[in-house]
Motif scaffolding. Structure first.
Motif, PDB file in Angstrom:
ATOM      1  N   GLY A 196       3.656   2.741   2.708  1.00  0.00           N
ATOM      2  CA  GLY A 196       5.044   2.984   2.291  1.00  0.00           C
ATOM      3  C   GLY A 196       5.530   4.364   2.724  1.00  0.00           C
ATOM      4  N   HIS A 197       4.706   5.391   2.497  1.00  0.00           N
ATOM      5  CA  HIS A 197       5.101   6.747   2.899  1.00  0.00           C
ATOM      6  C   HIS A 197       5.438   6.770   4.393  1.00  0.00           C
ATOM      7  N   ILE A 198       4.627   6.105   5.197  1.00  0.00           N
ATOM      8  CA  ILE A 198       4.841   6.125   6.655  1.00  0.00           C
ATOM      9  C   ILE A 198       6.096   5.319   7.023  1.00  0.00           C
ATOM     10  N   ASN A 215       0.864  -1.172   0.000  1.00  0.00           N
ATOM     11  CA  ASN A 215       0.000   0.000   0.000  1.00  0.00           C
ATOM     12  C   ASN A 215       0.910   1.234   0.000  1.00  0.00           C
ATOM     13  N   HIS A 216       0.725   2.071  -0.979  1.00  0.00           N
ATOM     14  CA  HIS A 216       1.579   3.257  -1.151  1.00  0.00           C
ATOM     15  C   HIS A 216       1.582   4.153   0.101  1.00  0.00           C
ATOM     16  N   LEU A 217       0.441   4.251   0.769  1.00  0.00           N
ATOM     17  CA  LEU A 217       0.342   5.138   1.945  1.00  0.00           C
ATOM     18  C   LEU A 217       1.127   4.556   3.114  1.00  0.00           C
ATOM     19  N   SER A 267       0.249  14.418   1.130  1.00  0.00           N
ATOM     20  CA  SER A 267       0.803  14.295  -0.219  1.00  0.00           C
ATOM     21  C   SER A 267      -0.114  14.989  -1.198  1.00  0.00           C
ATOM     22  N   GLY A 268       0.106  14.729  -2.497  1.00  0.00           N
ATOM     23  CA  GLY A 268      -0.742  15.350  -3.503  1.00  0.00           C
ATOM     24  C   GLY A 268      -2.146  14.772  -3.491  1.00  0.00           C
ATOM     25  N   GLY A 269      -2.283  13.549  -3.000  1.00  0.00           N
ATOM     26  CA  GLY A 269      -3.591  12.897  -3.023  1.00  0.00           C
ATOM     27  C   GLY A 269      -4.198  12.626  -1.656  1.00  0.00           C
ATOM     28  N   ASN A 270      -3.411  12.800  -0.591  1.00  0.00           N
ATOM     29  CA  ASN A 270      -3.906  12.454   0.739  1.00  0.00           C
ATOM     30  C   ASN A 270      -3.490  13.445   1.812  1.00  0.00           C
ATOM     31  N   TYR A 322       4.461  23.687 -12.594  1.00  0.00           N
ATOM     32  CA  TYR A 322       3.987  22.461 -11.964  1.00  0.00           C
ATOM     33  C   TYR A 322       5.180  21.563 -11.605  1.00  0.00           C
ATOM     34  N   PRO A 323       5.159  20.832 -10.484  1.00  0.00           N
ATOM     35  CA  PRO A 323       4.175  20.945  -9.402  1.00  0.00           C
ATOM     36  C   PRO A 323       4.420  22.206  -8.575  1.00  0.00           C
ATOM     37  N   GLY A 324       3.341  22.772  -8.065  1.00  0.00           N
ATOM     38  CA  GLY A 324       3.418  24.050  -7.375  1.00  0.00           C
ATOM     39  C   GLY A 324       4.111  23.988  -6.024  1.00  0.00           C
ATOM     40  N   GLY A 325       4.030  22.818  -5.345  1.00  0.00           N
ATOM     41  CA  GLY A 325       4.560  22.707  -3.983  1.00  0.00           C
ATOM     42  C   GLY A 325       5.969  23.259  -3.809  1.00  0.00           C
ATOM     43  N   PRO A 326       6.939  22.741  -4.553  1.00  0.00           N
ATOM     44  CA  PRO A 326       8.315  23.236  -4.376  1.00  0.00           C
ATOM     45  C   PRO A 326       8.468  24.711  -4.755  1.00  0.00           C
ATOM     46  N   ILE A 327       7.678  25.186  -5.729  1.00  0.00           N
ATOM     47  CA  ILE A 327       7.780  26.598  -6.158  1.00  0.00           C
ATOM     48  C   ILE A 327       7.244  27.510  -5.058  1.00  0.00           C
ATOM     49  N   ALA A 348      -3.822  18.449   0.976  1.00  0.00           N
ATOM     50  CA  ALA A 348      -3.021  19.663   1.196  1.00  0.00           C
ATOM     51  C   ALA A 348      -2.164  19.981  -0.045  1.00  0.00           C
ATOM     52  N   GLY A 349      -1.494  18.971  -0.577  1.00  0.00           N
ATOM     53  CA  GLY A 349      -0.621  19.192  -1.740  1.00  0.00           C
ATOM     54  C   GLY A 349      -1.413  19.633  -2.961  1.00  0.00           C
ATOM     55  N   GLU A 350      -2.587  19.025  -3.102  1.00  0.00           N
ATOM     56  CA  GLU A 350      -3.462  19.353  -4.233  1.00  0.00           C
ATOM     57  C   GLU A 350      -3.876  20.835  -4.143  1.00  0.00           C
ATOM     58  N   ALA A 351      -4.218  21.286  -2.938  1.00  0.00           N
ATOM     59  CA  ALA A 351      -4.637  22.679  -2.736  1.00  0.00           C
ATOM     60  C   ALA A 351      -3.489  23.630  -3.070  1.00  0.00           C
ATOM     61  N   ILE A 352      -2.292  23.298  -2.592  1.00  0.00           N
ATOM     62  CA  ILE A 352      -1.128  24.159  -2.881  1.00  0.00           C
ATOM     63  C   ILE A 352      -0.870  24.192  -4.392  1.00  0.00           C
ATOM     64  N   ASP A 353      -0.924  23.011  -5.014  1.00  0.00           N
ATOM     65  CA  ASP A 353      -0.675  22.939  -6.467  1.00  0.00           C
ATOM     66  C   ASP A 353      -1.696  23.760  -7.240  1.00  0.00           C
ATOM     67  N   THR A 405      10.587  11.823   0.842  1.00  0.00           N
ATOM     68  CA  THR A 405       9.286  12.473   1.054  1.00  0.00           C
ATOM     69  C   THR A 405       8.371  12.245  -0.150  1.00  0.00           C
ATOM     70  N   THR A 406       8.857  12.607  -1.336  1.00  0.00           N
ATOM     71  CA  THR A 406       8.028  12.385  -2.532  1.00  0.00           C
ATOM     72  C   THR A 406       8.157  10.915  -2.948  1.00  0.00           C
ATOM     73  N   ASP A 407       7.384  10.544  -3.983  1.00  0.00           N
ATOM     74  CA  ASP A 407       7.302   9.124  -4.338  1.00  0.00           C
ATOM     75  C   ASP A 407       8.668   8.518  -4.654  1.00  0.00           C
ATOM     76  N   ALA A 455       8.127  17.658   2.433  1.00  0.00           N
ATOM     77  CA  ALA A 455       9.350  18.331   1.955  1.00  0.00           C
ATOM     78  C   ALA A 455       9.268  19.829   2.228  1.00  0.00           C
ATOM     79  N   ASN A 456       8.066  20.307   2.533  1.00  0.00           N
ATOM     80  CA  ASN A 456       7.871  21.757   2.690  1.00  0.00           C
ATOM     81  C   ASN A 456       8.605  22.318   3.914  1.00  0.00           C
ATOM     82  N   ASN A 457       9.379  23.343   3.694  1.00  0.00           N
ATOM     83  CA  ASN A 457      10.204  23.903   4.773  1.00  0.00           C
ATOM     84  C   ASN A 457       9.386  24.573   5.866  1.00  0.00           C
TER      85      ASN A 457
HETATM   86  O1  KG4 Z   1       3.850  12.082  -2.073  1.00  0.00           O
HETATM   87  P1  KG4 Z   1       3.861  12.712  -3.407  1.00  0.00           P
HETATM   88  O2  KG4 Z   1       5.144  12.716  -4.191  1.00  0.00           O
HETATM   89  O3  KG4 Z   1       2.793  12.101  -4.358  1.00  0.00           O
HETATM   90  C1  KG4 Z   1       1.563  11.635  -3.920  1.00  0.00           C
HETATM   91  O4  KG4 Z   1       1.524  10.448  -3.514  1.00  0.00           O
HETATM   92  O5  KG4 Z   1       0.619  12.447  -3.966  1.00  0.00           O
HETATM   93  O6  KG4 Z   1       3.365  14.207  -3.166  1.00  0.00           O
HETATM   94  C2  KG4 Z   1       3.280  15.131  -4.217  1.00  0.00           C
HETATM   95  C3  KG4 Z   1       2.825  16.442  -3.614  1.00  0.00           C
HETATM   96  C4  KG4 Z   1       2.513  17.503  -4.666  1.00  0.00           C
HETATM   97  O7  KG4 Z   1       1.288  18.112  -4.347  1.00  0.00           O
HETATM   98  C5  KG4 Z   1       3.676  18.474  -4.503  1.00  0.00           C
HETATM   99  O8  KG4 Z   1       3.360  19.799  -4.864  1.00  0.00           O
HETATM  100  C6  KG4 Z   1       3.933  18.365  -3.016  1.00  0.00           C
HETATM  101  O9  KG4 Z   1       3.825  16.994  -2.753  1.00  0.00           O
HETATM  102  N1  KG4 Z   1       5.249  18.887  -2.650  1.00  0.00           N
HETATM  103  C7  KG4 Z   1       5.420  19.974  -1.863  1.00  0.00           C
HETATM  104  C8  KG4 Z   1       6.818  20.188  -1.781  1.00  0.00           C
HETATM  105  N2  KG4 Z   1       7.448  19.227  -2.509  1.00  0.00           N
HETATM  106  C9  KG4 Z   1       6.464  18.438  -3.032  1.00  0.00           C
HETATM  107  N3  KG4 Z   1       4.532  20.755  -1.248  1.00  0.00           N
HETATM  108  C10 KG4 Z   1       5.001  21.787  -0.524  1.00  0.00           C
HETATM  109  N4  KG4 Z   1       6.312  22.075  -0.402  1.00  0.00           N
HETATM  110  C11 KG4 Z   1       7.243  21.301  -0.999  1.00  0.00           C
HETATM  111  N5  KG4 Z   1       8.543  21.584  -0.867  1.00  0.00           N
END
Ligand code: KG4
Length: 342
Positions: free
Chosen positions: A115-117, A111-113, A142-145, A183-188, A168-173, A307-309, A280-282
């Motif tokens: 895995g993240h944990i 299960n991917h989730l 993450s982007g989906g959860n 794209y993706p907006g998170g790191p920007i 949360a990630g989806e909203a930021i993106d 942190t990311t996939d 990954a967000n500071n």
């Molecule tokens: O965990 P992940 O790689 O994929 C999913 O399983 O969803 O998460 C991707 C999400 C995206 O929404 C991306 O914008 C966000 O993580 N993300 C960040 C940062 N780096 C990646 N959000 C905020 N700050 C970051 N530095």
């Protein structure tokens, strides 16, 4: 004792990744990102599956090579079964099944989730290993959860709160897209936010009971506020992008930390971890550090590359499932939506 060597494969969204873990220690973790989606401002599922098909063989080959492991040495193959994009998952799932069958070794669905944990349990050679103690709370973002999970053991996890709409990630993106950023907006947003004032603007915060989250109201509030400001100053975004990013980030972090604080207090748990792409967000990382000082939390923040996939987190989960002899059959389908305890 015979070595336990696991190859793990991750292909749930737009990163093709393979990793090798030997006796619980990471030997390699190869990730191929897909640049093809940048032009579209979001992941295009069909393009993602095609890119996975092109990447999967070279990525697995490279992971084995860097680990200095031959395929005949593998004990089992772990793969992300879901949740994720069906077309993307199918590439990794089918590859893992074919490879395991050809080598006549067990298959492990992950299960991917989870895995993240369990990324917090990735042990690297020469790196100090301090994993969280069970039970701990994990903020999985993450982007989906967006979830708060009580982690009782490697394989017992209960979701006590989750988003009722956007993650949360989806909203930021999406807010970043509204600002016309890439794209993706998170790191920007993260980068811009470091130079802005987090108190410059106020956006709507949800009033949701228990430990659940909601981010769609914030998204709408951000959009409508921008619309009003742009009417007065057409260059508003360009002139204020740092403050906008910092205020948006601060709002998201506050929504997340408010619920996490409540859960930690109610459940009297002070081992607190964060996981998923948004970890990954500071701003969020800093908030964790501040909470550690203020509330005596013992915090666990993953290394950026976990942190990311990535397949390292899938492989470590596969390793613990291997120890439990928790294998799967070859007819197991991928799943696109699910939480824990499938
Ligand atoms: O965990 P992940 O790689 O994929 C999913 O399983 O969803 O998460 C991707 C999400 C995206 O929404 C991306 O914008 C966000 O993580 N993300 C960040 C940062 N780096 C990646 N959000 C905020 N700050 C970051 N530095």
């Amino acid at each position: 004792m015979k070595d336990i060597i696991i190859l793990g494969i991750e292909s749930s969204c737009d990163d093709t990744s393979a990793a090798v873990i030997k006796n619980g220690e990471l030997l390699s973790n190869v990730v191929a990102n897909q640049a093809v989606h940048e032009a579209y401002g979001g992941v295009v599922p069909e393009l993602a599956s095609r890119a996975h098909q092109q990447n999967i063989v070279p990525v697995v080959h490279e992971a084995l090579k860097r680990a200095n492991i031959t395929k005949e040495q593998l004990s089992a193959i772990a793969f992300t079964r879901g949740p994720g994009l069906m077309g993307s998952l199918l590439v990794g799932v089918s590859f893992a099944k074919g490879f395991a069958r050809s080598l006549n070794i067990p298959l492990i669905d992950v299960n991917h989730l989870q895995g993240h944990i369990l990324a917090h349990f990735i042990k690297e050679p020469g790196v100090e290993f301090v994993p969280p103690q069970f039970p701990f709370l994990c903020l999985l973002v993450s982007g989906g959860n967006s979830q708060i999970v009580i982690v009782k053991s490697y394989n017992k996890m209960d979701v006590i709160g989750q988003t009722i709409d956007d993650a949360a990630g989806e909203a930021i993106d999406k807010c970043s897209k509204v600002m016309g950023l890439g794209y993706p907006g998170g790191p920007i947003i993260d980068k811009l936010a470091r130079q802005g004032n987090p108190k410059a603007y106020t956006f709507a915060k949800p009033h949701i009971p228990n430990y659940d989250f909601s981010f769609s109201g914030l998204k709408t509030s951000f959009l409508y506020s921008l619309r009003d400001w742009i009417k007065e100053d057409p260059n508003f975004i360009e002139n204020h992008k740092e403050d906008l990013a910092a205020s948006l980030e601060a709002t998201v972090v506050d929504i997340l930390m408010t619920k996490l604080r409540k859960a930690a207090k109610d459940l009297k748990i002070n081992e607190i971890a964060v996981a998923g792409g948004v970890s990954a967000n500071n701003g969020l990382r800093n908030a964790f550090r501040e909470h550690a000082t203020k509330y005596g939390w013992k915090i666990y923040i993953p290394k950026f590359s976990f942190t990311t996939d990535n397949a390292a987190m899938i492989t470590i989960t596969g390793y613990y499932k291997y120890l439990d002899k928790d294998f799967c059959t070859i007819d197991l389908p991928a799943f696109s939506r699910v939480t824990f305890n499938k």
